[in-house]
Design a protein around this motif. Structure first.
Motif, PDB file in Angstrom:
ATOM      1  N   TYR A   4     -33.273  84.590 -23.191  1.00  0.00           N
ATOM      2  CA  TYR A   4     -34.659  84.136 -23.081  1.00  0.00           C
ATOM      3  C   TYR A   4     -35.267  84.606 -21.766  1.00  0.00           C
ATOM      4  O   TYR A   4     -36.410  85.049 -21.724  1.00  0.00           O
ATOM      5  N   TYR A   5     -34.481  84.523 -20.716  1.00  0.00           N
ATOM      6  CA  TYR A   5     -34.953  84.971 -19.405  1.00  0.00           C
ATOM      7  C   TYR A   5     -35.283  86.467 -19.444  1.00  0.00           C
ATOM      8  O   TYR A   5     -36.351  86.877 -19.005  1.00  0.00           O
ATOM      9  N   ASN A   6     -34.352  87.271 -19.953  1.00  0.00           N
ATOM     10  CA  ASN A   6     -34.555  88.727 -19.983  1.00  0.00           C
ATOM     11  C   ASN A   6     -35.789  89.110 -20.801  1.00  0.00           C
ATOM     12  O   ASN A   6     -36.587  89.947 -20.374  1.00  0.00           O
ATOM     13  N   GLU A   7     -35.940  88.498 -21.973  1.00  0.00           N
ATOM     14  CA  GLU A   7     -37.093  88.809 -22.816  1.00  0.00           C
ATOM     15  C   GLU A   7     -38.395  88.368 -22.153  1.00  0.00           C
ATOM     16  O   GLU A   7     -39.374  89.118 -22.128  1.00  0.00           O
ATOM     17  N   CYS A   8     -38.379  87.165 -21.610  1.00  0.00           N
ATOM     18  CA  CYS A   8     -39.586  86.631 -20.985  1.00  0.00           C
ATOM     19  C   CYS A   8     -39.948  87.442 -19.739  1.00  0.00           C
ATOM     20  O   CYS A   8     -41.115  87.787 -19.538  1.00  0.00           O
ATOM     21  N   ALA A   9     -38.961  87.784 -18.911  1.00  0.00           N
ATOM     22  CA  ALA A   9     -39.219  88.576 -17.704  1.00  0.00           C
ATOM     23  C   ALA A   9     -39.779  89.945 -18.074  1.00  0.00           C
ATOM     24  O   ALA A   9     -40.729  90.427 -17.440  1.00  0.00           O
ATOM     25  N   SER A  10     -39.224  90.552 -19.102  1.00  0.00           N
ATOM     26  CA  SER A  10     -39.701  91.865 -19.529  1.00  0.00           C
ATOM     27  C   SER A  10     -41.158  91.798 -19.975  1.00  0.00           C
ATOM     28  O   SER A  10     -41.983  92.643 -19.596  1.00  0.00           O
ATOM     29  N   GLN A  64     -43.839  83.103 -28.549  1.00  0.00           N
ATOM     30  CA  GLN A  64     -42.769  82.963 -29.550  1.00  0.00           C
ATOM     31  C   GLN A  64     -41.422  82.685 -28.877  1.00  0.00           C
ATOM     32  O   GLN A  64     -40.675  81.818 -29.321  1.00  0.00           O
ATOM     33  N   ILE A  65     -41.112  83.439 -27.826  1.00  0.00           N
ATOM     34  CA  ILE A  65     -39.855  83.224 -27.098  1.00  0.00           C
ATOM     35  C   ILE A  65     -39.815  81.808 -26.539  1.00  0.00           C
ATOM     36  O   ILE A  65     -38.815  81.099 -26.647  1.00  0.00           O
TER      37      ILE A  65
END
Length: 166
Positions: A4-10, A64-65
């Motif tokens: 979740y962190y990686n997707e949100c940060a990206s 969504q995330i």
């Protein structure tokens, strides 16, 4: 949690980059208006619309995330769990980075909104000046504008382009 962190940060990084692109384009729009480069103006507006659409898609992905994460943690997203509550469930370093990115996006968004409002005010004032001038010069028209064929057209000044100096 890391996914979740990686997707949100990206996504936040991409949104931040898009906001910077929007600010550059807003400057180009302002310059095109002031130099009466109407073809450039239209092109920049088209680019702004395109980036705006891309931004909306990214923002939807981020939501969504966030929603999936909230469900997984047992929270109802509609009950008001905000971004910082989401970030609070992440490890310290990840929380700091996401919070910094999120604040940067908020600041960039305010800058974009301010620039947009300034540009809109400039255009509104210009429209008022041109309308007032035309009314003073041609009082017999009573605010009416006619086409080359002699038919009355809308006095809406948004579509009127003056490439002359009075």
């Amino acid at each position: 949690m890391t996914e979740y962190y990686n997707e949100c940060a990206s996504i936040l990084k991409q949104e931040l980059e898009m906001l910077k692109q929007i600010q550059v384009l807003q400057g180009q729009v302002r310059n095109a208006i002031r130099s009466r480069q109407w073809i450039d103006f239209e092109g920049h507006l088209s680019s702004l619309a395109s980036i705006g659409d891309e931004f909306e898609v990214l923002d939807h992905e981020r939501v969504q995330i966030f929603t999936v994460f909230c469900r997984k943690m047992g929270f109802n997203h509609e009950e008001g769990l905000g971004f910082y509550a989401f970030a609070a469930h992440l490890p310290e370093q990840e929380r700091r980075e996401l919070s910094d990115l999120y604040r940067s996006i908020k600041l960039e968004t305010m800058g974009v909104q301010f620039t947009n409002e300034s540009l809109t005010n400039y255009l509104d004032e210009t429209q008022a000046v041109v309308s007032g001038f035309l009314e003073a010069v041609f009082p017999e028209r009573r605010g009416k504008i006619y086409s080359r064929r002699g038919t009355q057209v809308s006095p809406d000044m948004r579509s009127m382009v003056l490439n002359q100096t009075f």
